[in-house]
Design an enzyme around this catalytic site. Structure first.
Site, PDB file in Angstrom:
ATOM      1  CG  ASP A 288      46.382  34.343  41.800  1.00 52.56           C
ATOM      2  OD1 ASP A 288      45.583  33.805  41.015  1.00 52.56           O
ATOM      3  OD2 ASP A 288      47.490  33.839  42.098  1.00 52.56           O
ATOM      4  CG  HIS A 289      39.294  34.801  39.756  1.00 49.76           C
ATOM      5  ND1 HIS A 289      38.657  34.112  40.755  1.00 49.76           N
ATOM      6  CD2 HIS A 289      38.320  35.468  39.074  1.00 49.76           C
ATOM      7  CE1 HIS A 289      37.364  34.327  40.683  1.00 49.76           C
ATOM      8  NE2 HIS A 289      37.128  35.152  39.671  1.00 49.76           N
ATOM      9  NE  ARG A 290      47.165  31.355  40.038  1.00 49.65           N
ATOM     10  CZ  ARG A 290      48.500  31.283  40.021  1.00 49.65           C
ATOM     11  NH1 ARG A 290      49.082  30.256  39.400  1.00 49.65           N
ATOM     12  NH2 ARG A 290      49.222  32.209  40.596  1.00 49.65           N
TER      13      ARG A 290
END
Length: 495
Positions: free
Chosen positions: A467-469
Site C-alpha cells: 500500500d503506497h499510502r
C-alpha cells in the site's frame, strides 16, 4: 430474569414498559434466538409483577465473520421435533470462509425448519423456530407456514429442460441424489485410502449426523475419507459418496454396452462446458475483496534471494516436522520486527496503524475458494511449534473448520506458488493489510561468485505488493535486504 425465557417487569412503574414493547418483531438478543412473546398482564397492584413468557423463539442466521452478509445451510444436525439442550449444536452454516457449528442458547424443541439444507439466508433472518415445550410445536409450525407463504413469491415457470425427472427429496434428506441411492452398501474407489480417524480400520470417527445419513443411505463409513478435523467423517462426505455411486454405476453400464474412445471422455472434475455456475459463498467473498483491493494504490518491488543455506537447514530439521512454509513465515516475521512500517495498515485513508503483533497469513487454495490461515505472533513462536500449528491450520482450512480469529487477523500475507514450479508472480493486496509477498520457486541458477568465477546457486524470486499510502519504495527495499540476510544465514530461525 426469572427462570428460562421469562422477563420480570415491576408493575410499580407501569410506564417503564408497555405491552407493545413485547409484541411483533423484537430486537435480537445477544444470542442465537429472538423471542416471540405471549403477554400476561395481571391486575396492577403495588406488589404484582408482570411476567412475560417466551414460548416460541426464532433461530436466526448468525454473523460468523465481520464480512458475512448471508450464510448457507450445510446441514441440520437436528431434525424437526428433536429436543434441544442449551449449548447443543443445531445446524452447520457455511460462512464466507468456513463451515461452523451453530449452537442453541436455550432448551426446547426444534419445531420448524424454515430454510432447508443447501438454502441461503441473510444474516439476521429466521432459519428455524424453537418451541419451549411440545405444546408450542404446532403453533410454531403454523407460524412458519404462514411466514413462508407470505414471503415467497410465485416462481417463474420452469423450462422443460429444467424440470426434474424425479420428485424432490423429502425434507429430512438433503438435495443430493439420496433417493437414488443403491440398495447395496456404497464403497469408495480403490484409490481412496483409510483416513486418520479410522485408525487403520479399527475405529471410525464420524459426526452423529454423518452416521445417521450413512445408515439411511447404506453408505459404508469404513471406506470413506473424512474431510473434517483430523479426518473426521462429516455429512457432506456421506452425501458425496451417495451421489457419486449412481454415476459410477451408470458409467460402468455405459462402458460395457458401448465403449467410448478415451479422447471423448468427460472433462476433468465432471465440468459441464458451456454452463454458468454461480459463486459459492467463499468465492463471493473473495470476489468482493478483490474488487475492494482496486481502491488501494499499490506498487511492487522484486528481490532475488539465495536459498542454499535455507535448503540445507530444511533438510536437517525436516524430519522433526518442520515445514518450508513455517520457515518462510518465521523469516518474514523476524524481518518485520526490524521494519514495523511494512507490518502496518491503513483502513480509513487518513491514518495508519503500527500493528502491535506480527501475524503472518498464508494463502491456501481449498476446494471452491481461497483462504489465509494465520500464524499468530510468528516472530515469538519457535519454528517447531510454528510448523505444528501450520499443519493444524491447513487441516482445519481444508475441512472448512477455521474459526474467524484463525483467518482474519493477519497483518502481513504470504502467497507461495513455488511448489508448483512458478518462478515469479505478483499477488493482489488483501484489503486491510499493508503488504503481501509472492514467493516463487527456488531454482539452480548460474551466477558470478565474489571471486570472479561462475558458479551455481539456488535462488528464489520474491515480489512484494504494498500500500503506497503507508509504505514507500525505500521501506520495502530495506525490508527485503533484511529478509535476504536472514534467509541466506538462517541460524536465527532455530533460536
Amino acid at each position: 430474569m426469572a427462570g428460562s425465557g421469562s422477563i420480570i417487569i415491576s408493575a410499580r412503574n407501569p410506564n417503564a414498559l408497555s405491552p407493545s414493547t413485547f409484541l411483533g418483531n423484537q430486537t435480537p438478543c445477544s444470542s442465537l434466538c429472538r423471542r416471540s412473546h405471549s403477554l400476561r398482564l395481571p391486575n396492577r397492584t403495588p406488589h404484582h409483577r408482570c411476567v412475560v413468557v417466551a414460548k416460541v423463539r426464532e433461530i436466526f442466521m448468525p454473523a460468523l465473520s465481520s464480512t458475512m452478509t448471508e450464510g448457507k445451510i450445510v446441514s441440520w444436525v437436528k431434525a424437526e421435533g428433536d429436543k434441544l439442550s442449551k449449548g447443543e449444536s443445531v445446524v452447520v452454516v457455511e460462512s464466507d470462509k468456513a463451515d461452523m457449528d451453530v449452537e442453541t442458547f436455550y432448551d426446547g424443541y426444534l419445531a420448524a425448519i424454515m430454510v432447508e439444507e443447501g438454502g441461503v439466508a441473510a444474516v439476521g433472518s429466521a432459519i428455524a423456530l424453537l418451541a419451549e415445550t411440545e405444546d408450542e410445536i404446532d403453533e410454531a409450525r403454523s407460524r412458519a407456514a404462514k411466514s413462508s407463504a407470505s414471503s415467497s413469491a410465485s416462481p417463474p415457470p420452469a423450462s422443460p429442460e429444467n424440470v426434474p425427472a424425479s420428485p424432490p427429496p423429502s425434507p429430512a434428506i438433503t438435495s443430493s441424489d439420496r433417493s437414488a441411492g443403491p440398495s447395496a452398501p456404497l464403497t469408495a474407489s480403490p484409490a481412496a485410502s483409510l483416513h486418520p480417524a479410522s485408525e487403520g480400520g479399527k475405529r471410525i470417527v464420524a459426526t452423529p449426523y454423518a452416521k445417521k445419513l450413512a445408515k439411511e443411505l447404506k453408505v459404508d463409513l469404513g471406506r470413506l475419507v473424512g474431510s473434517g478435523p483430523m479426518g473426521r467423517i462429516v455429512a457432506k462426505d456421506v452425501e458425496s459418496a451417495a451421489s457419486a455411486a449412481p454415476q459410477v454405476n451408470a458409467s460402468a453400464v455405459t462402458a460395457a454396452s458401448s465403449p467410448v474412445p478415451a479422447a471423448a471422455a468427460a472433462p476433468a472434475g465432471n465440468v459441464q462446458l458451456g454452463t454458468t455456475v454461480p459463486f459459492t459463498t467463499m468465492q463471493g467473498a473473495v470476489s468482493r475483496n478483490m474488487v475492494d483491493s482496486l481502491a488501494v494504490p499499490t506498487f511492487r518491488v522484486g528481490y532475488t534471494i539465495n536459498t542454499d543455506a535455507l535448503d540445507s537447514l530444511y533438510k536437517k530439521i525436516k524430519s522433526k516436522g518442520v515445514t518450508m512454509t513455517a520457515m518462510l513465515a518465521k523469516a518474514t516475521a523476524l524481518a518485520l520486527v526490524k521494519h514495523p512500517v511494512v507490518n502496518s495498515c491503513c483502513r480509513d485513508g487518513k491514518s495508519f496503524t503500527y500493528n502491535s503483533c506480527i501475524n503472518i497469513a498464508v494463502a491456501v487454495a481449498i476446494d471452491g475458494g481461497l483462504i489465509t490461515p494465520v500464524l499468530q505472533d510468528a516472530d515469538k513462536v519457535d519454528i517447531y511449534t510454528l510448523s505444528r500449528k501450520w499443519k493444524e491450520l491447513v487441516d482445519k482450512a481444508r475441512a472448512k473448520q477455521l474459526q474467524p480469529h484463525e483467518y482474519n487477523t493477519g497483518t502481513f500475507t504470504l502467497s507461495n506458488l513455488g511448489m508448483f514450479g512458478v518462478d515469479r508472480f505478483d499477488a493482489i493486496l488483501p484489503p486491510g493489510t499493508g503488504a503481501i509477498m509472492a514467493v516463487g520457486a527456488s531454482e539452480p541458477t548460474m551466477v558470478a561468485t565474489k571471486d570472479g568465477h561462475i558458479g551455481v546457486k539456488s535462488q528464489m524470486q520474491v515480489n512484494v505488493t504494498a500500500d503506497h499510502r503507508v509504505i514507500y519504495g525505500a521501506d520495502l527495499a530495506a525490508f527485503l535486504q533484511t529478509l535476504a540476510k536472514i534467509i541466506e544465514d538462517p541460524k536465527e530461525l532455530t533460536l
